[in-house]
Design an enzyme around this catalytic site. Structure first.
Site, mmCIF file in Angstrom:
data_model
loop_
_atom_site.group_PDB
_atom_site.id
_atom_site.type_symbol
_atom_site.label_atom_id
_atom_site.label_comp_id
_atom_site.label_asym_id
_atom_site.label_seq_id
_atom_site.Cartn_x
_atom_site.Cartn_y
_atom_site.Cartn_z
ATOM 1 N N LYS A 54 -11.469 3.430 10.840
ATOM 2 C CA LYS A 54 -10.666 2.944 9.474
ATOM 3 C C LYS A 54 -9.442 3.835 10.634
ATOM 4 O O LYS A 54 -8.431 2.708 10.538
ATOM 5 C CB LYS A 54 -10.435 2.890 8.272
ATOM 6 C CG LYS A 54 -11.125 2.158 7.538
ATOM 7 C CD LYS A 54 -11.827 1.717 5.737
ATOM 8 C CE LYS A 54 -12.593 1.104 5.421
ATOM 9 N NZ LYS A 54 -13.270 1.014 4.552
ATOM 10 N N GLN A 98 -12.409 5.314 -0.826
ATOM 11 C CA GLN A 98 -13.743 4.539 -0.413
ATOM 12 C C GLN A 98 -14.589 4.760 -1.049
ATOM 13 O O GLN A 98 -15.235 5.673 -1.864
ATOM 14 C CB GLN A 98 -14.313 5.220 1.359
ATOM 15 C CG GLN A 98 -15.470 5.141 1.873
ATOM 16 C CD GLN A 98 -15.258 3.417 2.735
ATOM 17 O OE1 GLN A 98 -13.890 3.254 3.511
ATOM 18 N NE2 GLN A 98 -16.282 2.382 2.601
ATOM 19 N N ASP A 124 -7.020 -2.935 -0.749
ATOM 20 C CA ASP A 124 -8.941 -3.512 -1.306
ATOM 21 C C ASP A 124 -8.072 -4.294 -2.431
ATOM 22 O O ASP A 124 -9.717 -5.374 -2.433
ATOM 23 C CB ASP A 124 -9.412 -2.180 -1.970
ATOM 24 C CG ASP A 124 -10.507 -1.571 -0.334
ATOM 25 O OD1 ASP A 124 -10.860 -2.471 0.001
ATOM 26 O OD2 ASP A 124 -10.691 -1.047 -0.722
#
Ligand code: NAP
Length: 328
Positions: A54, A98, A124
């Site tokens: 990422k 994460q 997200d």
């Protein structure tokens, strides 16, 4: 006959090339690049790889991406404090924590963290406000993996409207938003999970079958209607030779396993390629799309925040229409 391959890497590249001018335009307008704050707790090897990818993709796209690391022994309060810092940062438009978090943080840790992330920085798409907006089909920030799958289907000319879709898996991050996105694009959707009776029979009704279970080779040909489009979300790191030999005897993937001692394996059994009409591979299917959509969401968050800071309105609504027009 072998299924048509749904090339996630190529579609992800298309999306990244579309994001590039938006990044440049934002940077010129705002005098800084869109910013993404990534938080990693602990040293989970798979998470390390995801986060590295990422960061690399964000940097290549011209975004500012910072990593905040916390040790596996960190307390939930420490993590919440880092999220609050990023919430208040002017330089960060997107925040990604994460998962999974260390089990020691407690069963409700992820929910508390996702609830705390500002909804307008929630790249997200897990904040309850963004989930609610998704339910009402007016979301701007949607979970990256399912929105990437919609892009994959739309750009691979898989017709969604009117199709029967079956989603196996009902997680907040993949299964549920996937089902909603398919429904909003006029598919007739069934969601299956570990308590579904006769799952193969339910799956065989699908024109579009999405598997997000996390069990290597779980979805065999018995689950697939001939000609169906099958999307494999599963990514399991397999180190057990027996499993790899059962699935990939005599193929290049076995050679890769011999070299590396591990293999990322999807939910879909290789034999499905003989039955399905189209199939997304693992690797090279859904994974690259997830990252491309993260970049896209970060730029969307940056644009929205900039518009709000300038007192502009209507932008969010316009972008929602544009996005829907793109995938219909
Ligand atoms: P998750 O939270 O563990 O959810 C798994 C789902 O599968 C649950 O709903 C579970 O049902 C269902 N399930 C488990 N065993 C089953 C069975 N035997 N029959 C039917 N359903 C079963 O996982 P997730 O976060 O959604 O991720 C799923 C997979 O996708 C994982 O391999 C993950 O690594 C991968 N993934 C890949 C990407 C990517 O970018 N490629 C992104 C996200 C996730 P219950 O709800 O009944 O327990």
């Amino acid at each position: 006959m072998a299924a048509r391959v749904l090339d996630g890497a190529a579609v992800a590249q298309q999306i990244r090339s579309e994001v590039a001018p938006a990044v440049a335009a934002f940077t010129a307008r705002a005098g800084r690049p869109p910013g993404l704050g990534i938080v990693l707790v602990g040293e989970d090897p798979a998470s390390e790889i995801y986060v590295r990818n990422k960061l690399k993709s964000a940097a290549e796209a011209g975004l500012r991406a910072d990593l905040r690391r916390l040790s596996a022994a960190a307390r939930l309060e420490d993590l919440l404090a880092v999220v609050e810092q990023l919430n208040h940062s002017e330089a960060h438009d997107g925040i990604l924590v994460q998962s999974p978090l260390p089990a020691a943080m407690g069963a409700d840790a992820e929910r508390r963290v996702f609830d705390l992330i500002r909804a307008d920085k929630d790249v997200d798409g897990l904040h309850p406000i963004n989930v609610g907006r998704l339910v009402q089909d007016r979301a701007t920030l949607v979970a990256c993996t399912p929105s990437g799958i919609i892009e994959l289907l739309a750009r691979s000319d898989v017709s969604i409207a009117g199709a029967r879709a079956v989603v196996v898996g009902r997680s907040d991050i993949v299964g549920k938003p996937m089902a909603l996105l398919l429904m909003h694009r006029h598919a007739t959707v069934t969601i299956c999970h570990s308590r579904t009776r006769d799952l193969p029979a339910a799956a065989r009704t699908a024109d579009i079958l999405v598997s997000a279970v996390g069990r290597p080779g779980f979805l065999t040909r018995d689950f697939v209607k001939p000609g169906a489009c099958v999307v494999d979300v599963g990514t399991t790191q397999v180190t057990d030779r027996t499993t790899v030999e059962r699935l990939f005897a005599g193929t290049k993937r076995l050679e890769t396993f011999e070299k590396r001692g591990a293999l990322v394996v999807g939910d879909v059994h290789p034999e499905v390629a003989d039955v399905a009409g189209a199939l997304s591979p693992v690797p090279g299917g859904v994974g690259p799309l997830t990252i491309a959509m993260l970049l896209k969401n970060t730029v969307a968050a940056a644009d929205s925040r900039y518009a709000v800071s300038r007192g502009w309105d209507g932008q969010e609504r316009r972008r929602g229409h544009e996005r829907r027009a793109l995938v219909r």
